[in-house]
Design a protein around this motif. Structure first.
Motif, short mmCIF file in Angstrom:
data_model
loop_
_atom_site.label_atom_id
_atom_site.label_comp_id
_atom_site.label_asym_id
_atom_site.label_seq_id
_atom_site.Cartn_x
_atom_site.Cartn_y
_atom_site.Cartn_z
N LEU A 41 4.33 29.04 -22.61
CA LEU A 41 5.74 28.72 -22.40
C LEU A 41 6.58 29.99 -22.41
O LEU A 41 7.42 30.20 -21.52
N LEU A 42 6.37 30.84 -23.38
CA LEU A 42 7.17 32.06 -23.52
C LEU A 42 7.00 32.97 -22.31
O LEU A 42 7.97 33.57 -21.82
N GLU A 43 5.77 33.08 -21.80
CA GLU A 43 5.53 33.91 -20.62
C GLU A 43 6.23 33.35 -19.40
O GLU A 43 6.83 34.10 -18.61
N VAL A 44 6.19 32.02 -19.24
CA VAL A 44 6.86 31.39 -18.09
C VAL A 44 8.37 31.60 -18.16
O VAL A 44 9.02 31.92 -17.15
N LEU A 45 8.94 31.44 -19.33
CA LEU A 45 10.38 31.63 -19.49
C LEU A 45 10.78 33.08 -19.20
O LEU A 45 11.79 33.33 -18.52
N ALA A 46 9.99 34.03 -19.70
CA ALA A 46 10.29 35.45 -19.47
C ALA A 46 10.20 35.78 -17.99
O ALA A 46 11.05 36.50 -17.44
N GLU A 47 9.17 35.27 -17.32
CA GLU A 47 8.99 35.53 -15.89
C GLU A 47 10.11 34.92 -15.07
O GLU A 47 10.47 35.44 -14.00
N LYS A 48 10.68 33.82 -15.56
CA LYS A 48 11.78 33.16 -14.85
C LYS A 48 13.12 33.84 -15.10
O LYS A 48 14.11 33.55 -14.43
N GLY A 49 13.14 34.76 -16.06
CA GLY A 49 14.37 35.48 -16.34
C GLY A 49 15.28 34.80 -17.34
O GLY A 49 16.48 35.12 -17.42
N TYR A 50 14.75 33.87 -18.13
CA TYR A 50 15.56 33.22 -19.16
C TYR A 50 15.95 34.23 -20.25
O TYR A 50 15.18 35.14 -20.56
N LYS A 51 17.12 34.02 -20.83
CA LYS A 51 17.59 34.90 -21.90
C LYS A 51 16.88 34.64 -23.22
O LYS A 51 16.62 35.56 -23.98
#
Length: 321
Positions: free
Chosen positions: A132-142
């Protein structure tokens, strides 16, 4: 001297999601109480001049019947965040492709309906994983806000299972809901995750009482108030005191059923705490907000996150495999 920040957020769990979590029949028809809850909540927040973050479930935004109410939240100036698409508390079991599809589908429909693109995420039932954390980071989430550092997670899960109609297989899927005892020792203050691709993602945990690591978000305060209002305020005062001496800026969590009772949502009268009237819940909420407002600057998640990022100097933690 300026007061420390406290962020307010509300997980927009709808009627069907509560029914799904408890194994109640009929959740697949996606019954909704947003037409009742949203105008009620917005009026209460307007009376207090508060702007908070609403974590919205993508499935709700996908239904035409809900869209005007979700748009009202954004139009009232509140912050919008992502609470997954299907609201499944076993999110940590998803593969990366499944996780990406879940986050993307929720993000896109929430953006389309509210006009605001989410930049933060919280997993249903505080479910999270390295994927989850990797997907969020790749999507540019804060930021992510899925962790709940408490030692009572297993007790909460035991109570949840004992009051549900879940099958053995469904309980197995949900065996990590509310976390493990060891989660109580995770960091309570904000920190940055560092992914395998060396991307950073801010983690803003749901705050529990420093030292004791027991929750003090509104659901717990309402429960304690049923025993004694004075005991509730003592509990809250201890939490505030410990936050201040440890320099912990709280992330304070709300749920729809914290503000509305079984008198208005009769179909969920069976749910814990729904014997408390809406009037009583709003009274408690306003009392708690008044108390918190004396000690903290109340803001939404994005306001809190921006202040944290501006300050920097946070520890970095490696994303788990």
């Amino acid at each position: 001297m300026s007061k420390p920040y406290l962020s307010l957020s509300l997980d927009m769990d709808n009627q069907w999601s509560y029914m799904k979590i408890h194994g109640e029949e009929g959740w697949e028809e996606y019954p909704s109480y947003l037409d009742i809850f949203v105008p009620h909540a917005l009026q209460v927040l307007e009376e207090l001049d508060l702007k908070i973050t609403f974590f919205i479930v993508g499935q709700d935004a996908a239904f035409e019947k809900n869209r005007q109410y979700l748009r009202q939240i954004a139009d009232a100036g509140h912050d919008i965040a992502n609470h997954s698409f299907k609201h499944e508390t076993w999110l940590h079991l998803y593969t990366k492709d499944e996780m990406k599809a879940e986050i993307d589908s929720a993000h896109d429909i929430i953006h389309e309906v509210t006009g605001k693109a989410p930049s933060g995420f919280r997993g249903p039932g505080f479910s999270w994983s390295g994927t989850l954390l990797e997907v969020l980071a790749e999507k540019g989430y804060k930021y992510d806000a899925s962790t709940l550092p408490t030692v009572i997670g297993p007790l909460a899960r035991l109570y949840y299972f004992s009051t549900s109609n879940l099958t053995k297989e469904e309980k197995e899927d949900r065996k990590e809901i509310f976390g493990k005892f060891s989660d109580g020792f995770k960091k309570l203050k904000p920190y940055f995750w560092n992914t395998k691709k060396n991307q950073q993602l801010l983690e803003l945990p749901v705050t529990t009482m420093p030292v004791f690591r027991i929750p003090f978000h509104l659901s717990y305060l309402i429960y304690i108030s049923n025993i004694s209002s004075n005991l509730m305020m003592l509990y809250l005062n201890i939490a505030i005191f410990l936050c201040k001496i440890t320099k912990t800026e709280p992330s304070f969590l709300l749920h729809p059923l914290d503000l509305i009772g079984g008198d208005q949502i009769t179909s969920l009268a069976f749910f814990p705490g729904m014997n408390v009237t809406s009037e009583r819940k709003v009274f408690i909420f306003k009392k708690v907000m008044k108390k918190l407002g004396k000690h903290f600057t109340l803001t939404d998640m994005n306001g809190h996150v921006d202040a944290i990022i501006y300050k920097k100097g946070l520890k970095t933690v490696q994303v788990p495999n």
